[in-house]
Design a protein around this motif. Structure first.
Motif, PDB file in Angstrom:
ATOM      1  N   THR B 104      10.846 -12.051  11.538  1.00 59.43           N
ATOM      2  CA  THR B 104       9.752 -10.935  11.533  1.00 59.43           C
ATOM      3  C   THR B 104       8.791 -11.877  10.996  1.00 59.43           C
ATOM      4  O   THR B 104       8.684 -12.391   9.893  1.00 59.43           O
ATOM      5  N   LEU B 168      10.590  -4.984  10.729  1.00 54.47           N
ATOM      6  CA  LEU B 168      11.809  -5.466  10.145  1.00 54.47           C
ATOM      7  C   LEU B 168      13.013  -4.711  10.723  1.00 54.47           C
ATOM      8  O   LEU B 168      14.104  -5.470  11.159  1.00 54.47           O
ATOM      9  N   LEU B 181      11.662 -14.200   7.339  1.00 52.53           N
ATOM     10  CA  LEU B 181      10.595 -13.139   7.015  1.00 52.53           C
ATOM     11  C   LEU B 181       9.338 -14.013   6.612  1.00 52.53           C
ATOM     12  O   LEU B 181       9.233 -14.632   5.630  1.00 52.53           O
ATOM     13  N   PRO B 184       6.327 -11.209   4.436  1.00 54.58           N
ATOM     14  CA  PRO B 184       6.597  -9.704   4.751  1.00 54.58           C
ATOM     15  C   PRO B 184       5.888  -8.716   4.077  1.00 54.58           C
ATOM     16  O   PRO B 184       5.957  -7.696   4.631  1.00 54.58           O
TER      17      PRO B 184
END
Ligand SMILES: Nc1ncnc2c1ncn2[C@@H]1O[C@H](COP(=O)(O)OP(=O)(O)O)[C@@H](O)[C@H]1O
Ligand SMILES: [Mg+2]
Lengths: 273, 332
Positions: B104, B168, B181, B184
């Motif tokens: 992500t 996510l 991530l 995030p």
């Protein structure tokens, strides 16, 4: 397609996830065609532009300029193929924007980290453009018939026209896709595309090349759009397209080959920041 | 006696080798990894070995966090050194790595024109789920990430927090062995941030290793077992939050005026003698001052290690007070 698990033996209680199977070229292409089609259908403005602009163009050329260009009134038969090709350009231009969007936002980065042949995202854009443009072309031809366009083409000629137009749309779409790939923003992509949209005006689309200033002859005679238009015009008139068709096909395949090769070179090297 | 000792040793040895069979290679391994852009070094010889679990890469803007994530996730090649992700080399085995990780990115990679559900179904198809399975998985994830009611709406209408959650969720369609991530929770409000933390913890409990980057010390503190501090393309420290805080080597004496406002913070080694000395000095400057003892935070550790603060907007002023003073009034 799925890679064999390479992790060392683990205790049976372990809950480590298994590798994702991923997708092959066919599944991924189908998924991306579905996506790009949704994009086309939901971008109502672009879809309208792709149909309405050529329609207006046709009305302007036939009713406003038509009298001056050809007082006898057979200008409609002359101009429709030109309008149709111009229309294909309008519809393909949004491909550049769509591709540039994917390349400059996180989309391409995400795809590149997935077990997916990421180049198929371009296939999606190209196929959707083909469908979009063929639809817009059909609408324009229908409208032309409504205002008095009477093509003499038989079934075979119509088939040839559809094939030739499809090939032309494919060629121009791959060029726009490549521009989208090269552009560093969707805005720039649509800017580059704008230039290409002027090509039909310097061809035999709207007026015979002979009526243009002599310095333009060389370009207008030999640019790729002119043979496509001449062949389409001949086919619609029900006469054999002659050498134009061959030149047109060669141009289209040549353009597709060059654009595809450039794309294959540039695509793996472009990573969004 | 000698024999018994040998047997104990042998049993130990057997167990050890057995365990070695099960102990896999590190999830991430870097040795002397460098990367530059246009002659400018961005990563300068990183060495790192991380096992399973949740790991944070902590560093200010421009430290090279995204560059490292890009290298680990097969997006960009590194210039020199060796990189191993799950024991695989991104330069030659990118395809195999991609079957086993999810990413992500720093900027949400969701399709604005599609609905949240369509995003999930599309990605599910690409990951190899059949259409029906992709739809079922999409609904499951929409539910889990609390976007079920917005699942049929175009993503263009989503808030920042919803996009992040969808992003996510996409990464978890097929639970990966390692989830990357990149910042995030940057740009999220406190509530969304805490909700996302919970999701990350759940995920880790389900067997996914997480490698996340962050500019927020608190985030690293909350989530990660191992924190790697990156500054100017170099790893300046590594260890648990407790270890990093201990590097500061002392505590702080907070000086408050009569109204309770912090007017000063003085470093101390924490010993009674030093506290008495510092308190006396403080008391001499003005009447009516109070002091409290404050334990070092990751923020202090970061300042200590790098000479500057981690996150410019993360001053004590606009941050939830996660390092509440221990309320030890030393002197009046
Ligand atoms: N593609 C790129 N081209 C040139 N410079 C880059 C590129 N990517 C990152 N950089 C530079 O590398 C440095 C680190 O960037 P980045 O990895 O994004 O840091 P962070 O994610 O920690 O904020 C920055 O100075 C940035 O300008
Ligand atoms: Mg970054």
């Amino acid at each position: 397609m799925s890679a064999p698990p390479t992790t060392p033996t683990r205790p049976p209680t372990d809950r480590t996830p298994s590798p994702a199977p991923g997708s092959g070229i066919l599944t991924a292409s189908a998924a991306f065609v579905g996506r790009a089609t949704r994009h086309s259908l939901r971008d109502v403005e672009a879809l309208l532009m792709a149909v309405v602009l050529p329609l207006m163009l046709m009305l302007v050329f036939t009713y406003v300029f038509g009298g001056a260009i050809s007082p006898s009134g057979d200008y409609l038969d002359y101009v429709v193929p030109g309008i149709v090709l111009t229309c294909a350009g309008f519809g393909a231009a949004s491909t550049a924007v769509g591709v540039a969007q994917d390349m400059t936002t996180g989309t391409i980065n995400r795809l590149r980290t997935m077990p997916v042949p990421s180049g198929t995202v371009l296939v999606g854009h190209v196929v959707a453009s083909l469908a979009r443009n063929l639809l817009a072309t059909a609408v324009v031809v229908l409208a032309a018939v409504l205002i008095g366009f009477r093509p003499a083409a038989g079934a075979l000629e119509w088939l040839a026209v559809v094939a030739l137009l499809g090939l032309y749309i494919l060629a121009i779409t791959t060029v726009f896709a490549m521009l989208g790939l090269l552009a560093h923003s969707p805005e720039a992509a649509s800017g580059y595309g704008f230039v290409l949209l002027f090509l039909p005006y310097a061809s035999s689309a709207f007026v015979p090349v002979a009526t243009m200033p002599s310095w333009l002859h060389g370009f207008a005679e030999h640019q790729p759009i002119t043979p496509v238009i001449e062949a389409t015009r001949a086919l619609l008139a029900g006469s054999p397209p002659g050498g134009h068709a061959l030149v047109a096909i060669l141009w289209c395949f040549g353009i597709i080959a060059v654009a595809a090769a450039l794309t294959a070179y540039v695509f793996p090297r472009r990573v969004a920041r | 006696m000698q024999r018994a000792g040998f047997f104990v040793y042998a049993a130990h040895y057997v167990c050890h080798t057995q365990c070695m069979m099960y102990t896999e290679s590190p999830v991430l391994e870097l040795a002397g990894v460098s990367k530059g852009y246009g002659g400018e070094p961005v990563l300068r010889g990183l060495d790192l070995s991380l096992g399973r679990g949740v790991h944070a890469l902590l560093g200010p803007n421009g430290a090279g966090k995204t560059t490292l994530i890009n290298i680990l996730t097969t997006l960009v090649p590194h210039d020199s050194g060796t990189v191993r992700v799950l024991g695989l080399d991104p330069a030659t085995q990118a395809g195999r790595i991609r079957h086993r990780i999810s990413v992500t990115g720093q900027f949400a990679a969701v399709d604005e024109v599609l609905t949240g559900r369509e995003n999930l179904v599309l990605m599910g198809r690409l990951l190899g789920l059949r259409p029906a399975a992709a739809r079922a998985r999409a609904d499951e994830l929409l539910e889990r990430f609390e976007i079920a009611t917005a699942g049929g709406r175009r993503v263009a209408t989503y808030s920042g927090g919803m996009r992040r959650r969808l992003d996510l969720a996409i990464s978890l369609i097929w639970p990966p062995e390692v989830l990357f991530l990149d910042e995030p929770t940057t740009g999220l409000d406190t509530r969304s941030r805490i909700a996302l933390w919970d999701q990350i913890r759940t995920l880790a409990a389900e067997g996914t290793s997480v490698f996340l980057t962050t500019q927020y010390l608190e985030e690293a503190d909350q989530l990660a077992e191992q924190i790697t501090v990156l500054d100017g393309g170099r790893i300046v420290a590594q260890g648990s939050a407790g270890h990093l805080k201990s590097l500061v080597g002392g505590a702080f004496l907070r000086v408050l005026d009569g109204s309770g406002t912090v007017v000063q913070e003085v470093a101390t080694d924490g010993s009674a003698a030093d506290l008495a000395r510092v308190s006396a000095e403080v008391a001499a400057t003005a009447p009516g001052l109070r002091v409290e003892l404050r334990q070092p935070t990751l923020d202090d550790a970061f300042l200590h290690l790098t000479g500057h603060r981690a996150h410019p907007t993360e001053d004590s002023a606009d941050r939830p007070d996660d390092n509440a003073p221990h309320g030890l009034e030393v002197a009046r």
